[in-house]
Design an enzyme around this catalytic site. Structure first.
Site, PDB file in Angstrom:
ATOM      1  N   CYS A 263       0.840  -1.201   0.000  1.00 29.72           N
ATOM      2  CA  CYS A 263       0.000   0.000   0.000  1.00 29.72           C
ATOM      3  C   CYS A 263       0.878   1.256   0.000  1.00 29.72           C
ATOM      4  O   CYS A 263       0.667   2.183  -0.794  1.00 29.72           O
ATOM      5  CB  CYS A 263      -0.919  -0.014   1.219  1.00 29.72           C
ATOM      6  SG  CYS A 263      -2.125   1.323   1.245  1.00 29.72           S
ATOM      7  N   CYS A 264       1.903   1.278   0.871  1.00 29.06           N
ATOM      8  CA  CYS A 264       2.809   2.436   0.910  1.00 29.06           C
ATOM      9  C   CYS A 264       3.564   2.581  -0.409  1.00 29.06           C
ATOM     10  O   CYS A 264       3.796   3.706  -0.869  1.00 29.06           O
ATOM     11  CB  CYS A 264       3.812   2.295   2.054  1.00 29.06           C
ATOM     12  SG  CYS A 264       3.171   2.739   3.679  1.00 29.06           S
TER      13      CYS A 264
ATOM     14  N   CYS B 286      -0.972   8.465   7.366  1.00 29.39           N
ATOM     15  CA  CYS B 286      -2.320   8.229   6.861  1.00 29.39           C
ATOM     16  C   CYS B 286      -3.255   7.846   8.013  1.00 29.39           C
ATOM     17  O   CYS B 286      -2.842   7.182   8.967  1.00 29.39           O
ATOM     18  CB  CYS B 286      -2.302   7.102   5.844  1.00 29.39           C
ATOM     19  SG  CYS B 286      -1.403   7.488   4.344  1.00 29.39           S
TER      20      CYS B 286
ATOM     21  N   CYS C  28      -3.514   4.222   9.467  1.00 34.29           N
ATOM     22  CA  CYS C  28      -2.276   3.646   9.995  1.00 34.29           C
ATOM     23  C   CYS C  28      -1.647   4.506  11.086  1.00 34.29           C
ATOM     24  O   CYS C  28      -0.452   4.363  11.385  1.00 34.29           O
ATOM     25  CB  CYS C  28      -1.258   3.459   8.873  1.00 34.29           C
ATOM     26  SG  CYS C  28      -1.875   2.432   7.537  1.00 34.29           S
TER      27      CYS C  28
ATOM     28  N   CYS D 243       7.622   4.061   5.887  1.00 31.47           N
ATOM     29  CA  CYS D 243       6.797   3.832   4.709  1.00 31.47           C
ATOM     30  C   CYS D 243       7.614   3.376   3.499  1.00 31.47           C
ATOM     31  O   CYS D 243       7.068   2.852   2.545  1.00 31.47           O
ATOM     32  CB  CYS D 243       6.018   5.090   4.363  1.00 31.47           C
ATOM     33  SG  CYS D 243       7.071   6.480   3.902  1.00 31.47           S
TER      34      CYS D 243
HETATM   35  S1  SF4 Z   1       0.491   4.678   5.621  1.00 37.54           S
HETATM   36 FE1  SF4 Z   1      -1.154   3.136   5.526  1.00 37.54          FE
HETATM   37  S2  SF4 Z   1      -2.773   3.981   4.197  1.00 37.54           S
HETATM   38 FE2  SF4 Z   1      -0.915   5.233   3.931  1.00 37.54          FE
HETATM   39  S3  SF4 Z   1       0.017   4.394   2.136  1.00 37.54           S
HETATM   40 FE3  SF4 Z   1       0.973   3.353   3.897  1.00 37.54          FE
HETATM   41  S4  SF4 Z   1      -0.250   1.501   4.321  1.00 37.54           S
HETATM   42 FE4  SF4 Z   1      -1.412   2.824   2.882  1.00 37.54          FE
END
Ligand code: SF4
Length: 231
Positions: A118-119, A201, A204, A227
């Site tokens: 996701c990151c 985010c 998280c 991240c």
């Molecule tokens: S911090 Fe969480 S929501 Fe944001 S990009 Fe990374 S995994 Fe995704």
């Protein structure tokens, strides 16, 4: 005036790390601008306006990149807007081509299943693309933030992106930040007042308890601490 150098960027970064260790954050930003000119940009998470303010005084009108993952708190977007309006900087927001509903339709709630991916998708790759035109970039990392950041140099070589990475606030303690915020009445993300000492985010990030590491609220309950942008 931009300095034209035949020195490889990696060597230049290592020299600068030695020469600029004791310089002020403003002088480090000024050095970067004088060295790289329009090929230098600052990035800001908008947890507070410290780096943006330092940069605005050092180089009025400087480009500041803000990465909008689509998962930010509304307070972070509001802080960005306030900082963009209040300080003499040119804020450019990097948005992902896939909006969050489209992203989740394709991948699901990836932050629950695979936060590294996701990151990568929402943060690292968009920033990589945004930084492509630049030779050097600055961020707000500080040694005092966490053990994993304790060795952060003021200038370093970013081997993954093959760019010079500048950390003007690397040597700042938490007290230095607090004093600067008080002295210049710096805009701060309101979430900090309710325990969000490090703000990423929304899915998280949780607030931290008194005495807890500032970054303990990031990806809490997992071994993930970064991240991937700064690795
Ligand atoms: S911090 Fe969480 S929501 Fe944001 S990009 Fe990374 S995994 Fe995704």
């Amino acid at each position: 005036m931009t300095i034209t150098t035949t020195e490889p960027l990696e060597e230049l970064a290592l020299d600068a790390a030695r020469n600029l260790e004791d310089e002020s954050a403003g002088n480090i930003v000024r050095w970067a601008h004088e060295t790289f000119g329009e090929k230098f940009a600052v990035t800001a998470s908008m947890a507070d306006g410290v780096l943006s303010h330092v940069a605005s005084l050092a180089v009025p009108g400087i480009k500041v990149l803000f990465l909008d993952t689509g998962y930010h708190f509304a307070e972070t977007i509001g802080t960005r807007d306030a900082i963009a309006a209040a300080y003499n900087i040119d804020v450019e927001t990097i948005t992902h081509p896939l909006r969050v509903p489209e992203h989740e339709a394709e991948y699901g709630q990836l932050y629950k299943i695979d936060p590294d991916l996701c990151c990568a998708i929402r943060k690292v790759w968009p920033l990589d693309r945004a930084l492509a035109p630049y030779d050097a970039w600055a961020g707000g990392l500080r040694r005092a933030e966490s053990p994993s950041r304790a060795e952060t140099p003021v200038v370093t070589w970013d081997p993954k992106r093959r760019k010079v990475k500048i950390n003007p606030l690397a040597t700042w303690t938490d007290d230095d930040v607090d004093e600067y915020v008080a002295k210049y009445n710096i805009l701060v993300n309101p979430l900090k007042q309710i325990g969000y000492l490090s703000i990423g985010c929304e899915p998280c990030t949780r607030p931290v308890a008194p005495g807890e590491d500032a970054r303990a609220g990031r990806w809490a309950g997992s071994s993930k601490t970064e991240c991937g942008i700064h690795l």
